[in-house]
Design an enzyme around this catalytic site. Structure first.
Site, PDB file in Angstrom:
ATOM      1  N   HIS A 479       0.837  -1.203   0.000  1.00 39.48           N
ATOM      2  CA  HIS A 479       0.000   0.000   0.000  1.00 39.48           C
ATOM      3  C   HIS A 479       0.875   1.259   0.000  1.00 39.48           C
ATOM      4  CE1 HIS A 479      -3.082  -2.785   2.152  1.00 39.48           C
ATOM      5  NE2 HIS A 479      -3.092  -2.957   0.838  1.00 39.48           N
ATOM      6  N   THR A 480       1.957   1.231  -0.748  1.00 43.18           N
ATOM      7  CA  THR A 480       2.923   2.341  -0.745  1.00 43.18           C
ATOM      8  C   THR A 480       2.237   3.653  -1.125  1.00 43.18           C
ATOM      9  OG1 THR A 480       4.412   0.671  -1.607  1.00 43.18           O
ATOM     10  CG2 THR A 480       5.243   2.943  -1.533  1.00 43.18           C
TER      11      THR A 480
END
Ligand SMILES: Cc1cc2nc3c(=O)[nH]c(=O)nc-3n(C[C@H](O)[C@H](O)[C@H](O)COP(=O)(O)OP(=O)(O)OC[C@H]3O[C@@H](n4cnc5c(N)ncnc54)[C@H](O)[C@@H]3O)c2cc1C
Length: 540
Positions: A479-480
């Site tokens: 989930h950068t």
């Protein structure tokens, strides 16, 4: 010698990247007849195998259609590096994600507003979530059936998933049928972007229908190298396609939607960022924005797993002949295990009373593969038998990392150091989340199923032992975000209208603008950002 001319193309809007956000933008911006160009580095994404939700767990491990980044070895993860798969075709990272549809907690967006971002409170963003949505459960204050992005529940779930939810209730937690509704707290079955057993990416649902419009041009295998700037204004982009360098000019605006890793890279290659970083590679500084590539965040998760004494886990579908049958069932009948995401249920909870929003997320999978998904041959023993696992992580981690250029060559991947687990808060919440998960697994609902604890292992109990377990085994949630954050402070990259500070004609709309992480998976939030960006661009 004849001078080589660079081919030039002219449009109203140029969108860079056709992923979760870019596909929405290209579709919305072309609704009113403006000339729109979408440039995507990867291919057209029509390979059928990506439509089958279950296969995501395997597909992201391959280098094909994948930027396949790796971060630097992590000091607080015992020197381990982490693998960052990122989709490289129309659909972007949505092509092989878990397809879970989670918006985040209203508190997350209210925090963005409190940070000075007018127009981003939950009340402000809810209409944009609703705008995209084709919700299975009918219209209400939180949901809409009138969008194009399908949101559905799996038609069936594994027996172990129902046992898990019963155990959550026995442990004192409430059940929740809608994590995107009135409250996020509690445990339940997730919603997914799956329709008729097929993954519903924004490329499939927004972009492909819009590609019928004559005013939308989509160029694939077109890698954007840098922006063309004139007097602090972005007037075009330079890209390479089939070995040729071309320029696409924008009469109105350019929007970067290349994702949290490539968006800051394109900015830095264009001379926008921290001057010291840029000059180091011989790139001329066009504008000082020291926050570009900073504020990098992701969810770091650990597993709590047991073997199952009953042969009911997803492992039963993973023998090659059974998987082949499941594939056929999915292809022909659009149902069965391969038509569903393996991430069936989970929930949101806190480790202490009084938290403004749930501190942790849990994802239950009715099978624990240990070191990667195992597919067995018909003649092999089921060596590890049946199992189940919960992955848990802090929703709003405090650890922050940074990304910078390796060189001035656009073909080089950037270097990045996420500084995972550098915050004691992240460690403390993860430890407690493991203990809470153990308490849930100890409930009587599991009595008929519970085998030995496979991870962390029954004798890993003290804070020090759990810390060692977390640092030596944790992985990332993919989930950068946050590397071109929205805000008004010195490290902000875009303002509340997503305009790059100090540069005209340029906006950013993807997961990189999130100032803080949403409490949940990031895809729905990214799609909302794209919807809102398109609205603001058309209104400008
Ligand atoms: C394995 C995995 C599982 C996940 N599971 C979930 C989940 O279940 N639920 C959820 O909500 N989220 C999930 N996520 C996260 C979610 O998919 C991302 O947050 C979301 O896709 C980010 O969208 P984006 O538009 O910012 O970037 P992307 O979707 O990555 O799109 C960026 C696009 O830009 C293109 N591009 C990059 N550089 C250039 C260039 N130089 N020139 C031209 N084009 C370029 C890329 O090829 C890509 O198509 C997962 C992610 C991964 C990787």
């Amino acid at each position: 010698m004849a001078q080589k001319t660079v081919e030039e193309l002219n449009y109203d809007f140029v969108v860079v990247g056709g992923g979760s956000a870019g596909s929405v933008l290209a579709s919305r911006l072309s609704e009113r007849g403006d000339q729109v160009l979408l440039l995507e580095a990867g291919g057209s994404g029509r390979e059928f195998i990506y439509d089958l939700p279950f296969l995501a767990a395997k597909l992201f491990a391959f280098k094909r259609n994948n930027w396949a980044f790796n971060c630097l070895p992590q000091e607080n993860m015992q020197g381990r590096t982490q693998y960052f798969p990122r989709g490289k075709m129309l659909g972007g990272s949505f092509i092989f994600n878990g397809a879970q549809y989670i918006r985040g907690n209203p508190h997350d967006f209210d925090t963005w507003r409190q940070l000075g971002n007018t127009g981003w409170s939950f009340e402000d963003v809810l209409p944009y979530f609703r705008k995209s949505e084709k919700y299975f459960g009918g219209d209400n204050a939180f949901h809409s059936t009138r969008g194009v992005l399908p949101v559905s529940k799996p038609p069936v779930v594994n027996e172990l998933t129902m046992v898990y939810l019963q155990a959550c209730e026995q442990a004192g937690y409430s059940l929740n049928t809608d994590f995107n509704g009135a409250t996020q707290d509690g445990f339940g079955i997730y919603d997914f972007n799956i329709e008729n057993g097929r993954r519903a990416t924004t490329a499939r649902t927004f972009l492909r229908p819009a590609m019928q419009r004559s005013n939308l041009t989509v160029e694939v295998n077109a890698i954007v190298r840098r922006l063309v700037l004139k007097d602090k204004k972005a007037v075009g982009v330079e890209f390479e396609q089939h070995g040729k360098v071309k320029i696409a000019r924008a009469r109105r605006e350019i929007v970067l939607s290349a994702g949290s890793i490539n968006t800051p890279k394109i900015l830095m290659l264009s001379g926008i960022g921290d001057p010291a970083e840029i000059e180091r590679h011989g790139i001329q500084v066009e504008h000082c924005l020291p926050g570009v590539g900073g504020n990098l965040q992701d969810h770091v998760n650990v597993s709590v797993a047991h073997s199952s004494t009953k042969p009911v886990s997803m492992a039963k579908s993973l023998r090659v002949h059974k998987l082949t049958l499941e594939m056929m069932k999915s292809i022909v009948l659009k149902r069965g295990q391969v038509s569903r995401s393996p991430l069936e249920a989970g929930g949101f909870f806190s480790t202490q009373p009084g938290a403004a929003a749930p501190e942790c997320q849990a994802v239950f999978i009715p099978y624990y593969p240990g070191q990667g998904l195992k597919i067995w041959m018909p003649w092999a023993n089921e060596l590890e038998g049946h199992s189940y696992v919960v992955h848990v992580w802090p929703n709003r981690p405090e650890s922050r990392g940074k990304l910078w250029l390796k060189s001035a060559n656009p073909k080089d991947a950037p270097i990045f150091d996420p500084h995972f687990l550098s915050s004691e808060y992240d460690m403390a919440v993860t430890r407690e989340a493991i203990r809470i998960t153990r308490r849930i697994f100890a409930q009587s609902a599991f009595d008929a199923y519970r085998g030995p604890e496979l991870a962390p292992g029954a004798d890993i109990r003290s804070d020090a032992e759990l810390d060692h377990y977390i640092r030596s085994t944790s992985g990332i949630g993919h989930h950068t975000c946050g590397t071109a954050k929205m805000g008004q402070d010195d490290l902000a990259v875009v303002d509340e209208k997503l305009r790059v500070h100090g540069i005209g004609g340029l906006r950013i709309a993807d997961a990189s603008i999130m100032p803080t992480m949403v409490s949940g998976n990031t895809n729905a939030g990214t799609i909302m950002i794209a919807e809102k960006a398109a609205d603001m661009m058309l209104a400008a």
